[in-house]
Design a protein around this motif. Structure first.
Motif, PDB file in Angstrom:
ATOM      1  N   SER A   2       0.836  -1.193   0.000  1.00 36.14           N
ATOM      2  CA  SER A   2       0.000   0.000   0.000  1.00 36.14           C
ATOM      3  C   SER A   2       0.866   1.235   0.000  1.00 36.14           C
ATOM      4  N   GLU A 102     -16.029  -6.475   6.831  1.00 33.51           N
ATOM      5  CA  GLU A 102     -15.303  -5.326   6.298  1.00 33.51           C
ATOM      6  C   GLU A 102     -13.823  -5.376   6.693  1.00 33.51           C
ATOM      7  N   ASP A 122      -4.568   2.298   6.984  1.00 32.16           N
ATOM      8  CA  ASP A 122      -5.974   2.343   6.590  1.00 32.16           C
ATOM      9  C   ASP A 122      -6.120   1.475   5.333  1.00 32.16           C
ATOM     10  N   GLU A 124      -8.201   1.549   2.874  1.00 34.57           N
ATOM     11  CA  GLU A 124      -8.629   2.219   1.642  1.00 34.57           C
ATOM     12  C   GLU A 124      -7.626   3.267   1.167  1.00 34.57           C
ATOM     13  N   THR A 125      -7.111   4.057   2.099  1.00 34.59           N
ATOM     14  CA  THR A 125      -6.238   5.174   1.711  1.00 34.59           C
ATOM     15  C   THR A 125      -4.752   4.841   1.798  1.00 34.59           C
TER      16      THR A 125
END
Length: 207
Positions: A2, A102, A122, A124-125
């Protein structure tokens, strides 16, 4: 792996509140936990300061993607840590809430012979929420190169997204791998993710 978003500490933006990363199936409100490996390799029990089992985890064997299901002290599904790639050496592990399905956080391992370093992000980010890294570079190197060095417990520091000290993961001399997770100031650090990382870290660093 990520990539950090504009919410990383370097950008000056504050990280999201740690409460946004709570897991619906567990409530870890203490500041000290013991993670102990059972007689069966890569099977763990997590106890709170009163000695009560709050989580159990066992690595699933014969899986192309490493997977660690966690259950509560009562045996109910809690959350799952699963590798993002096949037989990851350094990669990402997603923590998924079994109650909601989730993704809660991502555990991002930065492989190095000299430093064992994990970043909690995180999902998503990619924003960094906390990090865990080994304190002893020499011992970390020996643990990767010499099997017997794994008998010597390592120590790790927990830092928040700004690099500030918030706690420690301390290995203990024992016939079974045992780590004490102490969180001094968890205002911005998701505790469940830190405890999960301590279990996964022990399992992967000893392979």
């Amino acid at each position: 792996m990520s990539q950090p978003s504009s919410g990383d500490p370097a950008s000056g933006d504050a990280p999201a509140d740690a409460g946004a990363y709570d897991i619906s199936t567990v409530d870890l409100d203490g500041d000290r936990y013991e993670v102990k490996q059972a007689a069966i390799r890569n099977k763990y029990a997590v106890r709170d300061a009163d000695g009560e089992v709050v989580l159990r985890a066992k690595q699933k064997l014969l899986k192309l993607k490493e997977e660690f299901p966690f259950v509560t002290g009562d045996g109910e599904p809690a959350f799952t840590v699963k590798a993002g790639g096949i037989l990851d050496v350094a990669g990402t592990y997603t923590v998924t809430d079994d109650g909601t399905g989730e993704a809660v956080v991502v555990l991002d391992e930065d492989f190095s012979v000299f430093v064992e370093h994990w970043t909690i992000r995180d999902p998503e980010t990619g924003e960094a929420l906390a990090s865990i890294h080994s304190k002893n570079k020499l011992l970390s190197a020996l643990r990767h190169l010499v099997g017997l060095a794994n008998l010597v417990p390592n120590k790790y520091e927990i830092r928040d997204a700004d690099g500030g000290h918030v706690g420690d993961v301390s290995g203990q001399f024992s016939l079974k791998d045992t780590y004490t997770v102490t969180i001094d100031d968890a205002g911005d650090v998701p505790k469940e993710a830190v405890v999960a990382t301590a279990c996964v870290l022990d399992a992967l660093e000893n392979e």
